[in-house]
Design an enzyme around this catalytic site. Structure first.
Site, PDB file in Angstrom:
ATOM      1  N   PHE A 147      -1.044   5.744  -2.483  1.00  0.00           N
ATOM      2  CA  PHE A 147      -1.434   5.470  -4.041  1.00  0.00           C
ATOM      3  C   PHE A 147      -2.900   4.908  -3.646  1.00  0.00           C
ATOM      4  O   PHE A 147      -3.163   4.097  -3.067  1.00  0.00           O
ATOM      5  CB  PHE A 147      -0.564   4.503  -4.476  1.00  0.00           C
ATOM      6  CG  PHE A 147      -0.997   4.028  -5.688  1.00  0.00           C
ATOM      7  CD1 PHE A 147      -0.693   4.750  -6.946  1.00  0.00           C
ATOM      8  CD2 PHE A 147      -2.129   2.937  -6.089  1.00  0.00           C
ATOM      9  CE1 PHE A 147      -1.179   4.568  -8.053  1.00  0.00           C
ATOM     10  CE2 PHE A 147      -2.463   2.888  -7.156  1.00  0.00           C
ATOM     11  CZ  PHE A 147      -2.004   3.548  -8.673  1.00  0.00           C
ATOM     12  N   ASP A 232      -8.070   2.429   2.573  1.00  0.00           N
ATOM     13  CA  ASP A 232      -8.045   1.770   1.363  1.00  0.00           C
ATOM     14  C   ASP A 232      -7.200   0.445   1.656  1.00  0.00           C
ATOM     15  O   ASP A 232      -5.894   0.268   1.730  1.00  0.00           O
ATOM     16  CB  ASP A 232      -7.181   2.835   0.505  1.00  0.00           C
ATOM     17  CG  ASP A 232      -6.950   2.209  -1.031  1.00  0.00           C
ATOM     18  OD1 ASP A 232      -7.288   0.927  -1.092  1.00  0.00           O
ATOM     19  OD2 ASP A 232      -6.534   3.006  -1.865  1.00  0.00           O
ATOM     20  N   LYS A 261      -8.860  -5.340  -6.493  1.00  0.00           N
ATOM     21  CA  LYS A 261      -7.917  -6.684  -6.650  1.00  0.00           C
ATOM     22  C   LYS A 261      -8.295  -7.857  -6.389  1.00  0.00           C
ATOM     23  O   LYS A 261      -8.986  -8.337  -7.317  1.00  0.00           O
ATOM     24  CB  LYS A 261      -6.599  -6.164  -6.177  1.00  0.00           C
ATOM     25  CG  LYS A 261      -5.893  -4.596  -6.481  1.00  0.00           C
ATOM     26  CD  LYS A 261      -4.423  -4.471  -6.262  1.00  0.00           C
ATOM     27  CE  LYS A 261      -4.249  -3.197  -7.233  1.00  0.00           C
ATOM     28  NZ  LYS A 261      -3.558  -2.113  -6.504  1.00  0.00           N
TER      29      LYS A 261
END
Ligand SMILES: *Cc1c(COP(=O)(O)O)cnc(C)c1O
Length: 406
Positions: A147, A232, A261
């Site tokens: 993802f 990531d 985030k």
């Protein structure tokens, strides 16, 4: 009592939201209005312990007072200049982020997906300029069940049909290998491979932890074959797994590291590509950018978000309380549970396929004052803010036990 008073505030808001909004989410029916630390409150005054942390964007806890103060002060002073001009928050943001992560260069963006897109552009250009890959032939290797966000190119290399189907055609140049399989990675590398992109632990896939030594082996393969190693860390980064970056668990360093985030503690979208190689130097003025990337408000918020993470030992706390919570969850003698796995405060509880689904458990836990969200059908992710206390960890485990065994 009038009819209006008998319709709940939450129900009315949910109905309006459903009528007017795109239905690309299926949230739990709890309408939140306030947050502080590990807790959030709904419009009817009920308190919940937040075990999702906005997918790890609020690692520092809701409405952290020091980040809030930095945001207020900067918002009253200067919010956006665009990169046509310089601002006095960008240099200290770069300095503090590089000092903390030992990175050499920073490319500031906003959302996580933009950081991923930026890294893909960097990797391709690096491949043409530094590796002499024939024009238009650069390949980037990605992992199954990844993802990395929701843009067209990113969903184009997703293996999740829901993310991908109906959104093509997709940009070519991506090759998928199984996650955690170093031999498959090596077999997929060709002279045209510019980069290998992976999550250190796959978050949305359900907290999938690769076999020990995988990241180390991937690092060696990338170095040997002159391939950029892109990690990531948008979800695993900034303390979530009990280290600043998850790569530290295997003592490796990626060439490009992606953060997002929690880089803003949940106040504002701030993301970044960090570079330890010459990869960043392939970008020249006019070749990439973002109106909001590197804006003074985002920089000031990110500086405060990084500062409290370190000052308040949230990273160490994630390691200690995470270990306690995982052990307490694993000790629950519930036949529905297939596995409890996790690192730091990135924990998942996977239920057996015939156990009635994870959504039901999420709804039971919500009734007990604990907010979690299912990921896929059978897994519940438990990822509270990193300021969780040992007592609160015990309380979480007690609620999960009662929901499973009650
Ligand atoms: C959330 C996430 C993204 C995308 O971030 P957005 O801010 O939603 O675009 C990318 N990669 C990983 C690993 C994520 O968890």
């Amino acid at each position: 009592m009038t009819r209006h008073q008998t319709i709940g505030i939450a129900e009315a808001l949910i109905a309006r939201e459903n009528r007017l909004g795109a239905s690309n989410y299926k949230p739990l029916d709890v309408v939140l209005t306030r947050g502080q630390g590990v807790y959030v409150w709904d419009v009817e005054g009920r308190r919940y312990l937040d075990c999702l942390s906005a997918y790890s964007a609020v690692n520092q806890g809701h409405c952290h007072p020091k980040i809030l103060a930095a945001m207020r002060e900067q918002a009253a002073r200067l919010t956006l200049t665009s990169r046509a001009f310089r601002n006095d928050q960008l240099a200290p943001f770069y300095e503090e982020l590089c000092a903390l992560t030992r990175a050499h260069k920073v490319l500031p963006m906003n959302s996580g997906a933009e950081a991923v897109e930026s890294a893909l552009k960097l990797a391709r250009k690096w491949g043409y300029r530094h590796k002499a890959i024939p024009d238009g032939r650069a390949e980037i290797i990605v992992c199954a069940n990844n993802f990395h966000g929701r843009t067209i190119s990113i969903v184009g290399f997703s293996s999740d049909p829901a993310s991908r189907d109906g959104f093509g055609p997709f940009p070519p140049g991506f090759v998928t290998v199984p996650f955690g399989d170093a031999a498959a990675l090596e077999a997929a590398i060709t002279p045209n491979t510019a980069a290998f992109l992976a999550e250190p632990i796959q978050g949305e896939a359900g907290v999938i932890i690769p076999p020990p030594g995988y990241l180390k082996k991937a690092r060696e393969l990338c170095t040997r074959h002159n391939v950029l190693f892109i990690l990531d860390e948008i979800q695993t980064g900034l303390g979530r797994t009990g280290t600043l970056l998850a790569e530290e668990h295997e003592g490796v360093e990626a060439d490009l590291t992606l953060l997002g985030k929690a880089l803003s503690g949940g106040f504002y979208p701030v993301s970044a590509v960090l570079s330890n190689t010459e990869a960043m130097s392939v970008l020249h003025p006019g070749e990439h950018g973002s109106t909001f990337g590197g804006n003074p408000l985002g920089c000031a918020i990110a500086r405060a978000a990084l500062k409290v993470l370190v000052e308040e030992d949230m990273i160490g706390n994630a390691a200690r309380v995470g270990a306690q919570l995982k052990a307490a969850l694993a000790a629950i003698p519930a036949p529905q549970v297939k596995e409890v796995r996790g690192v730091g405060l990135m924990i998942a509880m996977e239920l057996h396929a015939d156990a009635g689904g994870a959504r039901g458990l999420c709804e039971k836990l919500m009734a007990r004052g604990l907010l979690v969200k299912e990921t896929h059908d059978h897994t519940v992710r438990i990822a509270p803010p990193l300021i969780l206390s040992p007592r609160e960890a015990g309380w979480i485990a007690a609620q999960v036990r009662a929901a499973l065994l009650g």
